[in-house]
Motif scaffolding. Structure first.
Motif, mmCIF file in Angstrom:
data_model
loop_
_atom_site.group_PDB
_atom_site.id
_atom_site.type_symbol
_atom_site.label_atom_id
_atom_site.label_comp_id
_atom_site.label_asym_id
_atom_site.label_seq_id
_atom_site.Cartn_x
_atom_site.Cartn_y
_atom_site.Cartn_z
ATOM 1 N N LEU A 102 40.165 37.748 45.623
ATOM 2 C CA LEU A 102 41.643 38.137 45.497
ATOM 3 C C LEU A 102 41.582 39.416 44.726
ATOM 4 C CD1 LEU A 102 43.608 34.944 45.222
ATOM 5 C CD2 LEU A 102 43.224 36.020 47.268
ATOM 6 N N VAL A 103 42.299 40.436 45.042
ATOM 7 C CA VAL A 103 42.186 41.442 44.067
ATOM 8 C C VAL A 103 43.644 42.067 43.950
ATOM 9 C CG1 VAL A 103 40.014 42.461 44.661
ATOM 10 C CG2 VAL A 103 42.097 43.168 45.974
ATOM 11 N N ALA A 104 44.178 42.582 42.910
ATOM 12 C CA ALA A 104 45.414 43.054 42.652
ATOM 13 C C ALA A 104 45.287 44.798 42.181
ATOM 14 C CB ALA A 104 46.308 42.519 41.840
ATOM 15 N N HIS A 105 46.201 45.538 42.685
ATOM 16 C CA HIS A 105 46.173 46.914 42.190
ATOM 17 C C HIS A 105 47.297 47.187 41.354
ATOM 18 C CE1 HIS A 105 42.840 47.338 44.793
ATOM 19 N NE2 HIS A 105 43.316 47.111 45.990
ATOM 20 N N THR A 106 47.481 47.737 40.382
ATOM 21 C CA THR A 106 48.683 48.030 39.580
ATOM 22 C C THR A 106 48.232 49.272 38.475
ATOM 23 O OG1 THR A 106 50.260 47.281 38.096
ATOM 24 C CG2 THR A 106 47.911 46.430 37.593
ATOM 25 N N GLY A 107 49.298 49.855 37.727
ATOM 26 C CA GLY A 107 49.164 50.717 36.911
ATOM 27 C C GLY A 107 48.656 50.511 35.664
ATOM 28 N N ARG A 152 46.810 37.660 34.335
ATOM 29 C CA ARG A 152 46.005 36.966 33.437
ATOM 30 C C ARG A 152 46.359 35.391 33.491
ATOM 31 N NH1 ARG A 152 45.808 41.509 29.932
ATOM 32 N NH2 ARG A 152 47.875 40.878 29.069
ATOM 33 N N ARG A 153 47.743 34.958 33.653
ATOM 34 C CA ARG A 153 47.979 33.909 33.770
ATOM 35 C C ARG A 153 47.769 33.041 35.006
ATOM 36 N NH1 ARG A 153 52.883 36.433 32.251
ATOM 37 N NH2 ARG A 153 53.425 35.769 29.973
ATOM 38 N N VAL A 154 47.534 33.778 35.983
ATOM 39 C CA VAL A 154 46.940 32.911 37.277
ATOM 40 C C VAL A 154 45.411 33.364 37.472
ATOM 41 C CG1 VAL A 154 49.279 33.444 38.500
ATOM 42 C CG2 VAL A 154 47.409 35.191 38.595
ATOM 43 N N GLY A 155 44.670 33.527 36.431
ATOM 44 C CA GLY A 155 43.212 33.597 36.681
ATOM 45 C C GLY A 155 42.571 34.882 36.700
ATOM 46 N N ALA A 156 43.173 35.912 36.209
ATOM 47 C CA ALA A 156 42.512 37.391 36.284
ATOM 48 C C ALA A 156 40.875 37.292 35.784
ATOM 49 C CB ALA A 156 43.371 38.216 35.507
ATOM 50 N N GLY A 157 40.195 38.079 36.687
ATOM 51 C CA GLY A 157 38.966 38.059 36.215
ATOM 52 C C GLY A 157 38.575 39.648 35.639
ATOM 53 N N PRO A 158 37.371 40.137 36.289
ATOM 54 C CA PRO A 158 37.068 41.673 35.921
ATOM 55 C C PRO A 158 38.247 42.533 36.298
ATOM 56 C CG PRO A 158 35.346 40.515 37.087
ATOM 57 C CD PRO A 158 36.495 39.447 37.176
ATOM 58 N N ILE A 159 38.121 43.622 35.428
ATOM 59 C CA ILE A 159 39.359 44.699 35.689
ATOM 60 C C ILE A 159 38.341 45.995 35.735
ATOM 61 C CG2 ILE A 159 41.090 46.044 34.859
ATOM 62 C CD1 ILE A 159 42.008 43.423 33.347
ATOM 63 N N GLU A 160 38.621 46.732 36.860
ATOM 64 C CA GLU A 160 38.069 48.050 36.900
ATOM 65 C C GLU A 160 39.146 49.340 37.018
ATOM 66 O OE1 GLU A 160 35.870 48.196 40.667
ATOM 67 O OE2 GLU A 160 34.887 46.285 40.358
ATOM 68 N N ARG A 161 38.841 50.201 36.333
ATOM 69 C CA ARG A 161 39.879 51.188 36.023
ATOM 70 C C ARG A 161 39.522 52.519 36.828
ATOM 71 N NH1 ARG A 161 43.378 52.884 30.786
ATOM 72 N NH2 ARG A 161 44.349 54.573 31.596
ATOM 73 N N ASP A 162 40.530 52.919 37.570
ATOM 74 C CA ASP A 162 40.184 54.373 38.036
ATOM 75 C C ASP A 162 41.341 55.389 37.896
ATOM 76 O OD1 ASP A 162 39.516 56.468 40.050
ATOM 77 O OD2 ASP A 162 40.049 55.350 41.831
ATOM 78 N N GLY A 163 41.078 56.059 36.815
ATOM 79 C CA GLY A 163 42.478 57.097 36.542
ATOM 80 C C GLY A 163 43.480 56.033 36.013
ATOM 81 N N ALA A 164 44.697 56.372 36.581
ATOM 82 C CA ALA A 164 45.775 55.592 36.145
ATOM 83 C C ALA A 164 46.001 54.295 36.605
ATOM 84 C CB ALA A 164 47.177 56.265 36.346
ATOM 85 N N MET A 165 45.161 53.871 37.699
ATOM 86 C CA MET A 165 45.139 52.631 38.435
ATOM 87 C C MET A 165 44.068 51.565 38.011
ATOM 88 S SD MET A 165 48.147 52.809 40.249
ATOM 89 C CE MET A 165 47.616 51.556 41.463
ATOM 90 N N VAL A 166 44.333 50.467 37.995
ATOM 91 C CA VAL A 166 43.446 49.422 37.531
ATOM 92 C C VAL A 166 43.305 48.500 38.904
ATOM 93 C CG1 VAL A 166 43.550 49.389 35.236
ATOM 94 C CG2 VAL A 166 45.036 47.924 36.427
ATOM 95 N N THR A 167 42.132 47.709 39.334
ATOM 96 C CA THR A 167 42.080 46.949 40.197
ATOM 97 C C THR A 167 41.427 45.672 39.365
ATOM 98 O OG1 THR A 167 41.427 48.412 41.903
ATOM 99 C CG2 THR A 167 40.878 46.201 42.162
ATOM 100 N N VAL A 168 42.322 44.554 39.510
ATOM 101 C CA VAL A 168 42.117 43.295 38.888
ATOM 102 C C VAL A 168 41.344 42.131 39.886
ATOM 103 C CG1 VAL A 168 42.979 41.369 37.565
ATOM 104 C CG2 VAL A 168 43.857 43.746 37.404
ATOM 105 N N THR A 169 40.541 41.297 39.741
ATOM 106 C CA THR A 169 39.968 40.484 40.516
ATOM 107 C C THR A 169 40.445 39.185 39.935
ATOM 108 O OG1 THR A 169 37.747 41.876 40.866
ATOM 109 C CG2 THR A 169 37.738 39.209 41.593
ATOM 110 N N VAL A 170 41.063 38.484 40.791
ATOM 111 C CA VAL A 170 41.670 37.117 40.687
ATOM 112 C C VAL A 170 41.134 35.918 41.125
ATOM 113 C CG1 VAL A 170 43.891 35.736 40.782
ATOM 114 C CG2 VAL A 170 44.001 38.156 40.409
#
Length: 347
Positions: free
Chosen positions: A297-302, A313-331
């Protein structure tokens, strides 16, 4: 003039229906509506007719026989029968949306049945029909036996009944999936799956969100109704709503599926943020993704969306990848079913 229902089987060959209708016309019978049911024995023609008062049941049966019809059934009809079958079926489906437990009564009305009996689950009770007996799977368990003396059921009637059973099953699943959530301040909201008829309420929900919240959720701008409909019932995924007392939608979270990958999205109206709604909705979606066998699962946010990052983070966030002003979080996938979780309030 009097209303009658006439049903007869004719050979499924060109011109045979016209022979039957001509025979009825010779007796001044006016055909108001006709349905044709295809069966292995031939075409079953179902007429609603207006006949002279002097004509009897025997007269109509004789007219059917002269028109090359057989296995005839004739009975007096109620004026309500003037409504065509599609209109009648849609009206009954609408009733099921509000009263899913009225399935038995709806089947009686749809099929002009004499009785609907419930039976416990049995290996011999497979869906199907024979003569005046139809068996349907009950969405609540067991089976429903629909009975009428005459005429026998047709494949078209069985298909209509099955469609209404599916409507009742969908509504019952939706009701069963509703969960009441008590917030730390004592407020109560209902978490439930979204449906297409929530479109207007979801539009109002977006109107209540601040421009800043909408920009974080929809960087490219608020979606048009066509795209919003797809979000309400995403293929292979799920959208959940949080509904406050009075029926207003106050939060919306979606799980979008692409192969074995899921994407999480959430939006909470400003007045209801920091109260645990986003966490509760995402936990339920994460559990659904695990049951559906999604690999990740992934989520994209600013990058500056601190509230969303805390929720992830409360629901189990894992690695975070940053691309400029956006980040992709693996859950990570859920480790336990929804029924075992206890939604935590936001800090």
């Amino acid at each position: 003039m009097a209303l009658w229902r006439v049903r007869a089987t004719v050979d499924d060959r060109p011109g045979y229906l016209s022979v039957l209708t001509a025979s009825l016309a010779l007796r001044s019978v006016n055909i108001l509506a006709v349905q044709v049911h295809t069966t292995e024995e031939g075409a079953v023609d179902d007429f609603l007719v207006d006949a002279p008062d002097a004509l009897t049941e025997a007269d109509l049966l004789a007219a059917v026989a002269k028109g090359r019809g057989h296995d005839a059934f004739v009975t007096r009809a109620d004026p309500q029968a003037l409504a065509d079958q599609p209109t009648r079926a849609l009206a009954l489906a609408g009733r099921l949306v509000h009263e899913p437990d009225a399935l038995g009564e709806v089947l009686v009305a749809l099929l002009d049945a004499t009785e609907v009996r419930w039976r416990p689950e049995s290996a011999g009770d497979r869906p199907g029909f024979h003569g005046g007996r139809m068996t349907l799977a009950d969405p609540a368990g067991g089976s429903l036996e629909v009975l009428r003396a005459l005429p026998g059921f047709t494949p078209a009637e069985f298909a209509r009944a099955q469609a209404l059973v599916e409507v009742a099953a969908t509504v019952q699943r939706r009701h069963r999936d509703q969960v009441a959530m008590l917030l730390p301040d004592g407020s109560e909201v209902v978490l439930r799956p979204a449906a297409l008829d929530d479109l207007a309420a979801v539009r109002e929900f977006h109107d209540e969100c601040s421009p800043a919240a909408l920009r974080q959720r929809f960087p490219g701008g608020l979606p048009a109704d066509t795209r919003l409909r797809r979000l309400l019932e995403p293929a292979g995924g799920m959208t959940l709503l949080a509904v406050a007392p009075g029926g207003a939608v106050v939060a919306m979270a979606s799980l979008l599926a692409e192969g074995d990958l899921g994407e999480l999205r959430v939006l909470v109206t400003d007045d209801w943020q920091r109260r645990g709604l986003g966490t509760a909705l995402l936990r339920r979606l994460r559990s659904h993704a695990a049951k559906a066998g999604m690999a990740a699962l992934v989520a994209h946010t600013g990058a500056g969306n601190a509230g969303m990052l805390r929720t992830l983070r409360r629901v189990g966030a894992g690695p975070i990848e940053r691309d400029g002003a956006m980040v992709t979080v693996t859950v990570r996938a859920a480790a336990h079913p929804v029924g075992e979780e206890t939604p935590a309030p936001s800090a």
